[in-house]
Design an enzyme around this catalytic site. Structure first.
Site, PDB file in Angstrom:
ATOM      1  N   LEU A 101      31.632  -5.344  37.348  1.00 31.97           N
ATOM      2  CA  LEU A 101      30.176  -5.439  37.193  1.00 31.97           C
ATOM      3  C   LEU A 101      29.877  -6.870  36.786  1.00 31.97           C
ATOM      4  CD1 LEU A 101      29.286  -2.152  35.228  1.00 31.97           C
ATOM      5  CD2 LEU A 101      29.015  -2.588  37.668  1.00 31.97           C
ATOM      6  N   ASP A 102      28.776  -7.418  37.255  1.00 31.32           N
ATOM      7  CA  ASP A 102      28.400  -8.779  36.882  1.00 31.32           C
ATOM      8  C   ASP A 102      28.184  -8.872  35.372  1.00 31.32           C
ATOM      9  OD1 ASP A 102      28.374  -9.396  39.575  1.00 31.32           O
ATOM     10  OD2 ASP A 102      26.207  -9.090  39.773  1.00 31.32           O
TER      11      ASP A 102
END
Ligand code: URA
Length: 237
Positions: A101-102
């Site tokens: 996930l960013d």
């Protein structure tokens, strides 16, 4: 592995307590009582019993992390805090996050040391659905929903695979949707929203395969998956 270590790992007691248990003849390996704490066993094959109850050696661990914004999805990073720093007391060797996930994305992140499961969940051939709650700036026209649901050009060689859109709310210049995608391309959701002329303000993953983020799990916290959750995650593959 030594028998006393096996029993310690199974949390039957401290090293000296399990040695006493062994010396008292309460432990059998393959139905033979063993009284030597340094007895070597194969934890994958041998059957160890304590007072008649078989002990299954657990080596694979599964956790659900509610990732907050501001931490990177990596096992190590020289500059930024990582998601792994949020699980300081988690049991299990060589844990790692499944997928990425960013830094500014929140939500469900599976942490495990089950490489086989991770590999399957991330395999492009498996098309494991991932659902994101997405708050955006821009306009959500019928046409842009059709585009997302049929495949959009995000600058890669191939269009994205068909996604599912659930509209949650909408006003003139902003909207919130749940977007389910079956791939895991780099910044995929943000690039898909860009492709229909919008920008993402807030992104949170709410499910992956059969696993949903526990609504009672506070941001930044983690918990072990239940046996049922592990079972369902595996059934999916
Ligand atoms: N898509 C993105 O753009 N970012 C994420 O973190 C996950 C999916």
């Amino acid at each position: 592995m030594r028998l006393d270590k096996f029993l310690c790992d199974m949390q039957l007691g401290t090293r000296s307590q399990v040695r006493e248990i062994i010396k008292k003849g309460l432990v059998s390996v393959n139905e033979t009582i063993v009284r030597h704490p340094d007895f070597k066993l194969d934890e994958g094959k041998d059957t160890v019993t304590y007072m008649g109850n078989a002990l299954t050696y657990k080596t694979l661990y599964y956790y659900m992390l509610h990732k907050p914004s501001g931490v990177v999805t990596a096992t190590k990073d020289n500059h930024e805090p990582t998601v792994m720093e949020l699980l300081p007391d988690a049991e299990g060797k060589d844990l790692f996050p499944v997928g990425r996930l960013d830094k500014d994305t929140e939500g469900l992140l599976l942490i495990t040391n089950d490489g086989d499961l991770a590999h399957k969940l991330l395999s492009p051939r498996k098309h494991v659905p991932k659902t994101y709650y997405v708050e955006c700036n821009g306009e959500l026209s019928k046409d842009s929903i059709v585009q997302l649901e049929s495949g959009v050009d995000i600058g890669d060689a191939e269009l994205t695979l068909p996604a599912k859109v659930k509209r949650i709310s909408q006003s003139e210049h902003s909207y919130t949707i749940e977007l389910t995608i079956v791939e895991g391309r780099f910044h995929q959701v943000k690039r898909m929203i860009q492709a229909i002329g919008g920008t993402v303000n807030y992104l949170k993953r709410v499910s992956m395969g059969n696993l949903s983020l526990d609504a009672a799990l506070p941001k930044g916290s983690y918990r072990p998956l239940t046996e049922q959750e592990i079972f369902e995650l595996k059934q999916f593959l």
